[in-house]
Motif scaffolding. Structure first.
Motif, PDB file in Angstrom:
ATOM      1  N   LYS A   1      -1.554 -61.920 -10.584  1.00  0.00           N
ATOM      2  CA  LYS A   1      -1.748 -63.039 -11.509  1.00  0.00           C
ATOM      3  C   LYS A   1      -0.483 -63.893 -11.604  1.00  0.00           C
ATOM      4  O   LYS A   1      -0.542 -65.133 -11.559  1.00  0.00           O
ATOM      5  CB  LYS A   1      -2.137 -62.501 -12.887  1.00  0.00           C
ATOM      6  N   THR A   2       0.669 -63.228 -11.698  1.00  0.00           N
ATOM      7  CA  THR A   2       1.937 -63.954 -11.769  1.00  0.00           C
ATOM      8  C   THR A   2       2.209 -64.710 -10.481  1.00  0.00           C
ATOM      9  O   THR A   2       2.671 -65.861 -10.495  1.00  0.00           O
ATOM     10  CB  THR A   2       3.094 -62.978 -12.052  1.00  0.00           C
ATOM     11  N   TRP A   3       1.947 -64.059  -9.343  1.00  0.00           N
ATOM     12  CA  TRP A   3       2.181 -64.725  -8.055  1.00  0.00           C
ATOM     13  C   TRP A   3       1.382 -66.015  -7.942  1.00  0.00           C
ATOM     14  O   TRP A   3       1.882 -67.028  -7.459  1.00  0.00           O
ATOM     15  CB  TRP A   3       1.822 -63.794  -6.904  1.00  0.00           C
ATOM     16  N   ILE A   4       0.149 -65.964  -8.381  1.00  0.00           N
ATOM     17  CA  ILE A   4      -0.700 -67.145  -8.260  1.00  0.00           C
ATOM     18  C   ILE A   4      -0.320 -68.209  -9.289  1.00  0.00           C
ATOM     19  O   ILE A   4      -0.110 -69.377  -8.939  1.00  0.00           O
ATOM     20  CB  ILE A   4      -2.186 -66.761  -8.413  1.00  0.00           C
ATOM     21  N   GLU A   5      -0.216 -67.805 -10.540  1.00  0.00           N
ATOM     22  CA  GLU A   5       0.002 -68.784 -11.609  1.00  0.00           C
ATOM     23  C   GLU A   5       1.404 -69.380 -11.611  1.00  0.00           C
ATOM     24  O   GLU A   5       1.580 -70.559 -11.878  1.00  0.00           O
ATOM     25  CB  GLU A   5      -0.271 -68.146 -12.969  1.00  0.00           C
ATOM     26  N   ASP A   6       2.411 -68.550 -11.306  1.00  0.00           N
ATOM     27  CA  ASP A   6       3.794 -68.986 -11.470  1.00  0.00           C
ATOM     28  C   ASP A   6       4.550 -69.225 -10.172  1.00  0.00           C
ATOM     29  O   ASP A   6       5.598 -69.874 -10.183  1.00  0.00           O
ATOM     30  CB  ASP A   6       4.576 -67.952 -12.290  1.00  0.00           C
ATOM     31  N   MET A   7       4.046 -68.691  -9.056  1.00  0.00           N
ATOM     32  CA  MET A   7       4.840 -68.715  -7.827  1.00  0.00           C
ATOM     33  C   MET A   7       4.136 -69.397  -6.657  1.00  0.00           C
ATOM     34  O   MET A   7       4.637 -69.371  -5.542  1.00  0.00           O
ATOM     35  CB  MET A   7       5.249 -67.293  -7.440  1.00  0.00           C
ATOM     36  N   GLY A   8       2.991 -69.985  -6.902  1.00  0.00           N
ATOM     37  CA  GLY A   8       2.347 -70.805  -5.888  1.00  0.00           C
ATOM     38  C   GLY A   8       1.645 -70.056  -4.775  1.00  0.00           C
ATOM     39  O   GLY A   8       1.341 -70.645  -3.733  1.00  0.00           O
TER      40      GLY A   8
END
Length: 383
Positions: A349-356
């Motif tokens: 979730k973090t990779w997608i939402e915050d890291m593109g």
């Protein structure tokens, strides 16, 4: 090492909503007004497996819904699990399931288990069919790679979703191309020309079966360059993904930075005229991938967007691998760590939402249960 799966997703700030496998292409993308699966967006004649087209890649990159590709988990580790029971082979690893015909049905079952978990694509079990573990004879290596490609394609072609409301095309097949000598040890790579020649054999053997070539667990840009040159020369125009493994500090095993790896891959892909679809990080701890992703500059991200190259991440569930790790010195599998489906989902979730990140999945140790969790809790709609 791993099988791979592809699907489509769109997401908002608080939740991911995966969009249908069949979708309408917006105006301006050459196929406007048509409806079909990603794999149908080509003009391939009947009998020829369709491949990702520039139109579909352009859509994935430019759509306001920011579609995400979802990969499957680790085929090798799943083969050795108690669920399937292929005996662990410290020498040829997952290739045991290809070399021994008695395990072919098990390999098919493992591929199918990821598809049944929600996956729409699989990787060929070819990661371990390399000279470094004893497959030194070119014709025999090519034959075994061909067998693995055929098995993966047969599972893909034979798969049907239990969702009768949707018209599914065959899941995509990714051609796995790993290090030729030793994983995690880039200095062990073959000399460039010799390496390219070995990869050409693999590419030629897989070409009839795969939709995308996947160079994975590359320990250096020099190692990746061998695979890229082989694909460019032997399968020109075919889409390719390149994925790197990282140390605990988020830097490549060669001590190249993630930024340098992405930049080098983009440069070489352009020079070779490759259809580079994505640059990813895999077979590394989720924490190290997070470090690598956070280190990428705005400039390199903008360049990837401009050149229509996606960013991807699929971690492993192993304990951190030491810098002095060597396969011959390890008679047992690398110990696993317990990463729950929910914990891994939080990383994703973090990779997608915050890291593109636009391509997600799992590597060694991530099971169909993890993929099923992602499919369910990220609201994957298999229709």
């Amino acid at each position: 090492m791993l099988g791979r799966f592809i699907a489509f997703a769109s997401y908002s700030a608080d939740t991911f909503v995966f969009s249908p496998r069949f979708f309408r292409v917006p105006k301006g993308h050459g196929l406007a007004g048509t409806i079909g699966p990603l794999s149908s967006f080509s003009m391939s004649p009947p009998g020829v497996h369709p491949f990702l087209s520039p139109d579909s890649i352009s859509f994935l990159l430019s759509s306001p819904s920011k579609p995400v590709l979802l990969l499957d988990g680790g085929t090798g580790e799943e083969l050795f699990s108690c669920r399937h029971g292929v005996p662990y082979d410290n020498k040829i690893w997952s290739a045991r399931a290809v070399v021994d015909p008695s395990h072919h049905e098990t390999l098919k079952n493992v591929h199918a288990s990821f598809l049944n978990a929600g996956a729409h694509g699989i990787s060929t079990n070819t990661y371990g069919i390399v000279p470094g573990v004893g497959f030194v004879e070119k014709s025999e290596r090519g034959r075994l790679i061909n067998v693995a490609g055929s098995i993966a394609r047969s599972v893909s072609d034979g798969f049907s979703s239990d969702d009768s409301s949707s018209l599914y095309a065959a899941p995509l097949v990714f051609g796995s191309l790993g290090p030729l000598v030793e994983s995690y040890v880039p200095e062990s790579a073959l000399p460039h020309d010799e390496g390219v020649e070995c990869y050409v054999t693999a590419v030629d053997s897989l070409a009839s079966y795969v939709d995308v070539f996947l160079a994975e667990t590359m320990g250096s840009t020099a190692e990746a360059a061998q695979v890229m040159e082989a694909v460019a020369s032997s399968a020109p125009g075919r889409p390719m993904m390149v994925s790197y493994t990282l140390g605990p500090d988020g830097i490549l095993r060669s001590r190249e930075t993630a930024e340098r790896a992405v930049q080098s891959t983009l440069n070489r892909g352009k020079d070779l005229g490759l259809r580079l679809v994505a640059v990813c990080f895999n077979c590394s701890t989720p924490e190290s991938i997070s470090v690598a992703l956070s280190s990428l500059s705005k400039e390199i991200r903008l360049r990837m967007e401009k050149e229509q190259v996606l960013l991807g991440a699929y971690a492993n569930a192993l304990t951190p691998i030491d810098e002095d790790w060597r396969k011959e010195n390890n008679g047992e599998p690398q110990p696993s760590r317990v990463i729950s489906e929910e914990d891994y989902g939080n990383f994703v979730k973090t990779w997608i939402e915050d890291m593109g990140v636009r391509i997600i999945g799992g590597c060694c140790g991530f099971t169909p249960d993890h993929i099923k969790y992602l499919a369910k809790h990220l609201k994957l709609l298999n229709k």
